[in-house]
Design a protein around this motif. Structure first.
Motif, PDB file in Angstrom:
ATOM      1  N   ILE A  94       0.837  -1.203   0.000  1.00 53.60           N
ATOM      2  CA  ILE A  94       0.000   0.000   0.000  1.00 53.60           C
ATOM      3  C   ILE A  94       0.869   1.249   0.000  1.00 53.60           C
ATOM      4  O   ILE A  94       0.580   2.223  -0.702  1.00 53.60           O
ATOM      5  N   ALA A  95       1.959   1.238   0.758  1.00 52.71           N
ATOM      6  CA  ALA A  95       2.867   2.385   0.776  1.00 52.71           C
ATOM      7  C   ALA A  95       3.483   2.610  -0.604  1.00 52.71           C
ATOM      8  O   ALA A  95       3.621   3.759  -1.058  1.00 52.71           O
ATOM      9  N   VAL A  96       3.828   1.534  -1.290  1.00 49.26           N
ATOM     10  CA  VAL A  96       4.386   1.662  -2.650  1.00 49.26           C
ATOM     11  C   VAL A  96       3.342   2.223  -3.601  1.00 49.26           C
ATOM     12  O   VAL A  96       3.633   3.123  -4.403  1.00 49.26           O
ATOM     13  N   ARG A  97       2.113   1.716  -3.519  1.00 48.89           N
ATOM     14  CA  ARG A  97       1.056   2.212  -4.403  1.00 48.89           C
ATOM     15  C   ARG A  97       0.733   3.670  -4.143  1.00 48.89           C
ATOM     16  O   ARG A  97       0.389   4.419  -5.064  1.00 48.89           O
ATOM     17  N   MET A  98       0.821   4.102  -2.898  1.00 43.64           N
ATOM     18  CA  MET A  98       0.522   5.498  -2.583  1.00 43.64           C
ATOM     19  C   MET A  98       1.657   6.433  -2.998  1.00 43.64           C
ATOM     20  O   MET A  98       1.419   7.569  -3.392  1.00 43.64           O
ATOM     21  N   ALA A  99       2.890   5.969  -2.906  1.00 43.79           N
ATOM     22  CA  ALA A  99       4.033   6.813  -3.232  1.00 43.79           C
ATOM     23  C   ALA A  99       4.347   6.841  -4.727  1.00 43.79           C
ATOM     24  O   ALA A  99       5.030   7.754  -5.192  1.00 43.79           O
ATOM     25  N   ALA A 100       3.861   5.859  -5.477  1.00 48.52           N
ATOM     26  CA  ALA A 100       4.201   5.748  -6.893  1.00 48.52           C
ATOM     27  C   ALA A 100       3.854   6.987  -7.723  1.00 48.52           C
ATOM     28  O   ALA A 100       4.692   7.436  -8.520  1.00 48.52           O
ATOM     29  N   PRO A 101       2.667   7.578  -7.596  1.00 50.77           N
ATOM     30  CA  PRO A 101       2.391   8.765  -8.419  1.00 50.77           C
ATOM     31  C   PRO A 101       3.330   9.937  -8.121  1.00 50.77           C
ATOM     32  O   PRO A 101       3.811  10.606  -9.043  1.00 50.77           O
ATOM     33  N   LEU A 102       3.619  10.163  -6.851  1.00 47.34           N
ATOM     34  CA  LEU A 102       4.514  11.267  -6.494  1.00 47.34           C
ATOM     35  C   LEU A 102       5.932  11.012  -7.004  1.00 47.34           C
ATOM     36  O   LEU A 102       6.583  11.913  -7.541  1.00 47.34           O
ATOM     37  N   LEU A 103       6.408   9.793  -6.839  1.00 43.91           N
ATOM     38  CA  LEU A 103       7.764   9.470  -7.294  1.00 43.91           C
ATOM     39  C   LEU A 103       7.878   9.501  -8.813  1.00 43.91           C
ATOM     40  O   LEU A 103       8.897   9.932  -9.357  1.00 43.91           O
TER      41      LEU A 103
END
Length: 88
Positions: free
Chosen positions: A16-25
């Motif tokens: 979930i942390a990866v999915r949430m951070a993916a757009p910003l990164l």
């Protein structure tokens, strides 16, 4: 609560942390590459040229994806964490 359950919850939380951070990164990466190419082609080496657009676009993407992030976290908490707390 056994260790398999803890490992599964940890795996889900990290995903979930990866999915949430993916757009910003992704926005930071694409913006950095575009600005880096612009600086290399024009020989403009201004530090604020890399920082300001990247932060501005990241804030815009964060504002757009806030509802997705909130729904994802609330869903994980209500579907996974709360039943464990209630079940003991």
């Amino acid at each position: 609560m056994d260790e398999n359950l803890i490992f599964d919850l940890t795996r889900q939380a990290l995903w979930i942390a990866v999915r949430m951070a993916a757009p910003l990164l992704a926005v930071a990466l694409v913006t950095g590459i575009v600005i880096g190419l612009f600086q290399a082609l024009t020989s403009v080496q201004e530090m604020t040229l890399t920082f300001v657009p990247k932060v501005g676009l990241m804030i815009a993407v964060f504002w757009v994806t806030m509802s997705f992030m909130t729904a994802t976290l609330a869903g994980f908490f209500s579907d996974q964490i709360l039943p464990l707390i209630a079940g003991g």
